[in-house]
Design a protein around this motif. Structure first.
Motif, PDB file in Angstrom:
ATOM      1  N   ALA A   1      20.315  12.500 -17.859  1.00  0.00           N
ATOM      2  CA  ALA A   1      19.033  10.991 -17.957  1.00  0.00           C
ATOM      3  C   ALA A   1      19.470  10.438 -16.564  1.00  0.00           C
ATOM      4  O   ALA A   1      21.185  10.649 -15.596  1.00  0.00           O
ATOM      5  N   GLU A   2      18.386  10.105 -15.711  1.00  0.00           N
ATOM      6  CA  GLU A   2      19.111   9.739 -13.957  1.00  0.00           C
ATOM      7  C   GLU A   2      19.841   8.356 -14.510  1.00  0.00           C
ATOM      8  O   GLU A   2      20.354   7.916 -13.025  1.00  0.00           O
ATOM      9  N   ASP A   3      19.046   7.732 -15.700  1.00  0.00           N
ATOM     10  CA  ASP A   3      20.420   6.648 -15.633  1.00  0.00           C
ATOM     11  C   ASP A   3      21.727   6.794 -15.264  1.00  0.00           C
ATOM     12  O   ASP A   3      22.290   5.869 -15.863  1.00  0.00           O
ATOM     13  N   TYR A   4      22.762   7.742 -16.258  1.00  0.00           N
ATOM     14  CA  TYR A   4      23.672   7.888 -16.077  1.00  0.00           C
ATOM     15  C   TYR A   4      24.451   8.665 -14.155  1.00  0.00           C
ATOM     16  O   TYR A   4      25.460   8.812 -14.319  1.00  0.00           O
ATOM     17  N   ASP A   5      23.467   8.447 -13.620  1.00  0.00           N
ATOM     18  CA  ASP A   5      23.943   9.628 -11.975  1.00  0.00           C
ATOM     19  C   ASP A   5      24.727  11.004 -12.594  1.00  0.00           C
ATOM     20  O   ASP A   5      25.502  11.588 -11.686  1.00  0.00           O
ATOM     21  N   VAL A   6      24.903  11.584 -14.059  1.00  0.00           N
ATOM     22  CA  VAL A   6      26.156  12.479 -14.038  1.00  0.00           C
ATOM     23  C   VAL A   6      25.055  13.685 -13.379  1.00  0.00           C
ATOM     24  O   VAL A   6      25.621  14.270 -13.200  1.00  0.00           O
TER      25      VAL A   6
END
Length: 130
Positions: A90-95
């Motif tokens: 998920a892009e929200d976490y930057d992982v």
């Protein structure tokens, strides 16, 4: 270290079946191993820098430090994605973004294959491989 910090925080915060997922050895042990490998790479980097600062030959140590750091970063990235599960993409976490970026360490500024060639030839005394 960015990956380890994220994996540890997520493993502490993510509650499944009324307990943090970090309580499970299947989550905890890979994070711990990745942390150990990051610290080992850092020690190798420090050793290479000490030799360089002292004006002593450090090609082998610098190359080995680069290799183990690239490998440790890649391992930490994989462990973090695994810890996050589907949320790791998920892009929200930057992982997922950092996961892609850490692959760069395997190929730039010098590829791990060239490092292995250097070690084989200059440290181990094997014939030139190319």
């Amino acid at each position: 270290r960015w990956f380890i910090e994220r994996a540890v925080k997520y493993a502490q915060d993510r509650i499944v079946f009324d307990r943090p997922i970090g309580k499970n050895q299947g989550i905890q042990f890979p994070i711990a191993r990745a942390h150990v490998n990051i610290e080992a790479a850092d020690l190798m980097r420090i050793r290479a820098a000490e030799l360089f600062d002292a004006g002593r030959p450090c090609g082998a140590e610098a190359n080995m430090a680069k290799l183990v750091a690239a490998d440790a970063s890649w391992e930490a990235a994989n462990v973090t994605v695994q810890t996050y599960g589907g949320f790791g993409f998920a892009e929200d976490y930057d992982v997922e973004r950092k996961f892609r970026e850490t692959r760069l360490y395997q190929v730039a500024p010098i590829s791990t294959n060239l490092i292995l060639s250097y070690i084989g030839e200059h440290v181990l005394g094997l014939p030139r491989s190319f």
